[in-house]
Enzyme design. Structure first.
Site: not given
Ligand code: PSU
Ligand code: MN
Length: 305
Positions: A25, A159
């Protein structure tokens, strides 16, 4: 479809020959780490994938094109440019039709990987159910995407900015097997523990490859989430992380951060306030995940169910 997708020739050739390919990604490059560590890490992760016998395909949207496999200067651009969108599925039509640059989240990277025919994807951490989601309804599109798109997602667990218990419940509802590699406890990114048992455990890439074959050959579409615990020497003590997370959540509430800005805000706050330690851990675990993902991609090309 083809006019939207731009598959790097090396990736295209590997796919045509049935060779192992690993999707990576780009939100972590543009929004997850500071420059220059972000670019250096992205290139090192690609090198780890190659060493383990697979072809890396970092995925991003550049000038409105969905690129599967990037050149070095494209990674450099994503790591430095200021106007790079964070592209979840909801943002794709706008960013593509406006010919913009976007870093892809887990959900979007999975979808593009699947369109290109890539079955294994490596990330650091996925999105999930946020703390307080019972009132905010903030649930990442990563989870619903994992419910339908057939790509294996290798991560370091969830996380603890998220509600890990609710995230595991949601994964179960969506029919997404959660497999922890080599231990019984489900890990929480910076820590090998989370306080939750992993729904499933497997101890080799071959066994995970067989599970993937069985799932998809049965017609059970959707992802498998593979949690790879961070190596012990890079763990950050959970109470220390919890302190930063509590501060970050408090700051987000005070500043009325909403919607797609929530996760990047929390990640940035924690990275800035926990200094080098969390960044070192982040770099170590993504490379560790890249190795397992490459081994899995290799095993998947060689293993029946
Ligand atoms: N959680 C992490 N590191 C990240 C992300 C999430 O520990 O880099 C990033 C990833 O790209 C994930 C996105 O797909 O955030 C999720 O965002 P949202 O919660 O807005 O869907
Ligand atoms: Mn959200």
């Amino acid at each position: 479809m083809n006019s939207y997708l731009e598959i790097h020739p090396e990736v295209q050739q590997a796919l045509a020959e049935g060779k192992p390919v690993v999707a990576l990604e780009s939100t972590i490059i543009a929004h997850g780490m500071p420059y220059p560590q972000n670019v250096q890490t992205a290139l090192e992760v690609e090198a780890v994938v190659r060493e383990a016998g697979a072809i890396p395909a970092t995925i991003a949207i550049l000038n409105g094109k969905c690129c599967v496999g990037l050149a070095k200067q494209q990674i450099e651009h994503l790591g430095q440019a200021k106007n790079v969108w964070k592209v979840s599925l909801v943002d794709m039509p706008y960013v593509i039709s406006q010919r913009l640059d976007g870093a892809t989240t887990v959900a979007t990277t999975m979808r593009l990987a699947a369109m290109a025919g890539v079955r294994v994807f490596v990330t650091g951490g996925t999105g999930g159910v946020h703390r307080g989601a019972e009132t905010t309804m903030d649930i990442s599109a990563d989870l619903t995407e994992m419910g339908k798109t057939s790509v294996a997602v290798v991560s370091a667990g969830v996380k603890s900015i998220l509600d890990i218990g609710l995230t595991l419940e949601y994964l179960e509802t969506q029919g997404i097997p959660v497999v922890t590699f080599g231990q019984d406890a489900f890990p929480s990114f910076y820590s090998r523990q989370s306080g939750f048992a992993s729904p499933l455990r497997l101890d080799s890439a071959q066994e995970i490859a067989r599970l993937l074959r069985a799932k998809w050959e049965l017609g059970l579409d959707g992802a498998v989430l593979i949690a790879n615990p961070i190596p012990e020497k890079f763990e950050v003590p959970a109470p220390e992380m919890e302190w930063y997370i509590t501060q970050a959540l408090h700051a987000a509430a005070q500043q009325h951060i909403k919607g797609k800005a929530v996760t990047p805000f929390l990640l940035k706050y924690i990275a800035e306030h926990s200094h080098g330690e969390s960044l070192d851990a982040n770099i170590a675990l993504i490379k560790h995940n890249a190795r397992l993902g490459a081994e899995l991609a290799v095993a998947y090309t060689q293993t029946g169910y």
